[in-house]
Write an enzyme that holds these catalytic residues in place. Structure first.
Site, mmCIF file in Angstrom:
data_model
loop_
_atom_site.group_PDB
_atom_site.id
_atom_site.type_symbol
_atom_site.label_atom_id
_atom_site.label_comp_id
_atom_site.label_asym_id
_atom_site.label_seq_id
_atom_site.Cartn_x
_atom_site.Cartn_y
_atom_site.Cartn_z
ATOM 1 N N HIS A 1 11.722 -27.414 -3.684
ATOM 2 C CA HIS A 1 11.683 -26.558 -2.495
ATOM 3 C C HIS A 1 11.731 -25.130 -3.022
ATOM 4 O O HIS A 1 12.726 -24.719 -3.614
ATOM 5 C CB HIS A 1 12.856 -26.848 -1.557
ATOM 6 C CG HIS A 1 12.705 -26.232 -0.191
ATOM 7 N ND1 HIS A 1 12.384 -24.901 -0.016
ATOM 8 C CD2 HIS A 1 12.801 -26.760 1.065
ATOM 9 C CE1 HIS A 1 12.299 -24.637 1.292
ATOM 10 N NE2 HIS A 1 12.536 -25.749 1.964
ATOM 11 N N ASP B 1 20.093 -17.322 8.646
ATOM 12 C CA ASP B 1 18.687 -17.475 8.264
ATOM 13 C C ASP B 1 18.085 -16.134 7.832
ATOM 14 O O ASP B 1 16.894 -16.050 7.577
ATOM 15 C CB ASP B 1 17.897 -18.068 9.454
ATOM 16 C CG ASP B 1 16.505 -18.527 9.047
ATOM 17 O OD1 ASP B 1 16.365 -19.021 7.904
ATOM 18 O OD2 ASP B 1 15.571 -18.371 9.843
ATOM 19 N N LYS C 1 16.680 -30.668 10.140
ATOM 20 C CA LYS C 1 17.756 -29.683 10.273
ATOM 21 C C LYS C 1 17.291 -28.378 10.917
ATOM 22 O O LYS C 1 18.062 -27.649 11.502
ATOM 23 C CB LYS C 1 18.390 -29.393 8.905
ATOM 24 C CG LYS C 1 17.637 -28.402 8.021
ATOM 25 C CD LYS C 1 18.532 -27.942 6.853
ATOM 26 C CE LYS C 1 17.927 -26.829 6.031
ATOM 27 N NZ LYS C 1 16.800 -27.222 5.173
ATOM 28 N N GLU D 1 7.805 -31.081 3.311
ATOM 29 C CA GLU D 1 8.935 -31.118 4.252
ATOM 30 C C GLU D 1 8.979 -29.843 5.084
ATOM 31 O O GLU D 1 9.952 -29.097 5.029
ATOM 32 C CB GLU D 1 10.247 -31.286 3.469
ATOM 33 C CG GLU D 1 10.315 -32.540 2.619
ATOM 34 C CD GLU D 1 11.420 -32.462 1.557
ATOM 35 O OE1 GLU D 1 12.028 -31.390 1.385
ATOM 36 O OE2 GLU D 1 11.652 -33.484 0.902
HETATM 37 C C1 LIG Z 1 15.658 -26.863 4.877
HETATM 38 C C2 LIG Z 1 14.835 -27.790 4.087
HETATM 39 C C3 LIG Z 1 13.468 -27.945 4.393
HETATM 40 C C4 LIG Z 1 12.737 -27.131 5.432
HETATM 41 O O1 LIG Z 1 12.401 -25.892 4.924
HETATM 42 P P1 LIG Z 1 11.456 -24.879 5.728
HETATM 43 O O2 LIG Z 1 11.467 -23.674 4.873
HETATM 44 O O3 LIG Z 1 12.066 -24.658 7.061
HETATM 45 O O4 LIG Z 1 10.117 -25.476 5.807
HETATM 46 C C5 LIG Z 1 12.757 -28.880 3.682
HETATM 47 N N1 LIG Z 1 13.340 -29.636 2.710
HETATM 48 C C6 LIG Z 1 14.642 -29.508 2.396
HETATM 49 C C7 LIG Z 1 15.216 -30.376 1.355
HETATM 50 C C8 LIG Z 1 15.421 -28.566 3.061
HETATM 51 O O5 LIG Z 1 16.709 -28.436 2.723
#
Ligand SMILES: *Cc1c(COP(=O)(O)O)cnc(C)c1O
Length: 463
Positions: free
Chosen positions: A190, A314, A62, A265
């Site tokens: 996260h 953002d 994304k 991720e």
């Molecule tokens: C948006 C998102 C990410 C990416 O996060 P970054 O801060 O850009 O590294 C990873 N995992 C999930 C589930 C997300 O929603």
């Protein structure tokens, strides 16, 4: 599979800045444009492997779903984090094995779960009970990952208010999953995107460890730890601090691996600094201040409905850099920068100190690769800037073992010599830059190039 996108080869010593100057001062370019430095993505991957060797990156699609980015990352061997049917489809189009995809959206639409089931994308996250019932009916053999909430004290984009089961409720949720005979294989979290609280990774990994132990008492044997995203990606940022915390916490709570696969991720980390945006000042207004001084309003050809949506969504902060070097020697005055649409909200910066700029000059914005282009719209008829991908020889050599990359990906057969030898291509049309022609002053910049084909590929002549 082969690359679908074109990359232009640059001489080893060329910088992104010089490429921007050449395009901007070609006399033919008026639209805003990006330069995407493929080498920057490759260097990020090298940094990841060096600093987080035990953590397998699953790029969060994304963040920037450009085919070029996905192809390069696939070539480098990363896996992927997809959050929807279309993202899964896009990644699988590259020939990525479904086992290298995690469907990391804790609240999935039914049709998307059915799609994942058909495609064989088995690993998916959840954080609530109704999701478990949904998965039970649509994809009972899925490999589930419980997402817990553990928020950074400071993050550019917090996520905890929307996702992640509170740690104290996680045990009950796992019991429900067990009673439904679902296969839960691990824990994810996260901490928030753009995390500026590295120690949060210690707290989160510790909480995950506790849940691994709880799960064992219920009857699960967890094998996956997913530490999510949140890693910084701007120029000058480094993975070092977070990596130290993550590696320390892994050694402490998961010594010798414990048979647990650790993944992450990262989104922002891989792409933020790879994209540089150049925008043209198309209009300018002088504002007389009450105290007799004056300031300027500059109107550029990209705004918050385009790339700068990152200001709203953002919570990004952007820094305008005048492209023309001579401008920096001028006296500074206050300026505000505005996007091209007719909406008053379309403001790129508040008052900043700038040399006085003229119509036809350019502002450059670095670190524009994350959470910008995928969200951009053509509101008010304003186009989304074109992306020009570049790579130098050493970058291509790093990618050259990759079967997906071949001579068709290079404009005008612009292949490095050693690749040329292997591929038996002629050297004609190779792009050479006269070192004398790199002055950044508009007046002295020669309007001819040693290779017109290069610049023709890049610029968008206006009628
Ligand atoms: C948006 C998102 C990410 C990416 O996060 P970054 O801060 O850009 O590294 C990873 N995992 C999930 C589930 C997300 O929603």
């Amino acid at each position: 599979m082969k690359f679908n996108e074109n990359i232009t080869l640059l001489e080893p010593e060329r910088s992104v800045w010089q490429v921007i100057e050449q395009i901007a001062y070609s006399g033919m370019q008026e639209e805003a444009f990006y330069v995407l430095d493929i080498g920057d993505i490759v260097r990020k991957h090298e940094e990841w492997k060096l600093k987080l060797p035990k953590v397998e990156p699953h790029y969060a699609v994304k963040c920037n779903d450009s085919m070029m980015v996905l192809e390069v990352l696939n070539s480098l061997g990363t896996s992927f984090d997809c959050a929807s049917k279309a993202e899964i489809a896009k990644v699988m189009q590259l020939g990525v094995d479904p086992s290298k995809i995690i469907f990391a959206n804790p609240v999935k639409q039914a049709s998307h779960i059915r799609y994942a089931a058909n495609a064989g994308v088995a690993t998916m996250t959840f954080d609530n009970e109704t999701e478990l019932h949904k998965i039970k009916s649509l994809y009972p053999s899925a490999k589930l990952v419980i997402r817990i909430r553990c928020d950074a004290t400071a993050a550019q984009c917090p996520l905890g208010m929307k996702f992640g089961v509170e740690v104290e409720n996680a045990f009950a949720l796992l019991e429900t999953a067990y009673s439904l005979e679902l296969d839960v294989i691990g824990v994810s979290f996260h901490v928030g995107s753009g995390c500026s609280d590295p120690p949060v990774f210690h707290r989160a990994i510790q909480a995950a460890r506790a849940l691994f132990d709880d799960a064992k008492r219920i009857g699960f044997e967890f094998t996956l730890l997913d530490i999510g995203g949140g890693f910084p990606g701007n120029k000058g940022s480094s993975l070092t601090k977070i990596a130290e915390v993550v590696n320390g916490a892994l050694d402490k709570f998961f010594p010798d691996g414990c048979g647990v696969k650790v993944i992450a991720e990262p989104g922002r980390f891989y792409v933020a600094s790879a994209y540089t945006l150049a925008t043209l000042i198309h209009s300018k207004r002088e504002v007389k201040n009450g105290d007799g001084t004056h300031s300027f309003m500059y109107y550029i050809n990209d705004g918050v409905y385009g790339s700068f949506n990152c200001l709203l969504y953002d919570h990004a902060v952007v820094t305008p850099i005048p492209l023309k070097e001579t401008a920096t020697t001028k006296k500074l005055t206050t300026g505000t920068i505005w996007g091209p649409t007719c909406d008053g909200l379309d403001q790129v910066t508040g008052p900043v100190m700038l040399p006085e700029m003229e119509i036809g000059e350019w502002f450059v914005f670095q670190n524009m690769g994350a959470y910008t282009l995928p969200v951009a719209s053509t509101f008010n008829g304003m186009p989304i800037p074109k992306v020009n991908a570049i790579a130098n020889e050493s970058t291509l050599l790093m990618l050259k073992d990759v079967p997906s990359l071949n001579e068709d990906n290079f404009k005008g057969n612009d292949m490095p010599n050693n690749l040329l030898a292997e591929l038996d291509l002629s050297e004609q049309n190779r792009y050479h830059v006269d070192q004398q022609s790199t002055s950044s002053s508009l007046a002295s910049f020669p309007m001819s190039f040693s290779s017109d084909s290069f610049i023709d590929d890049f610029v968008e002549p206006v009628n």
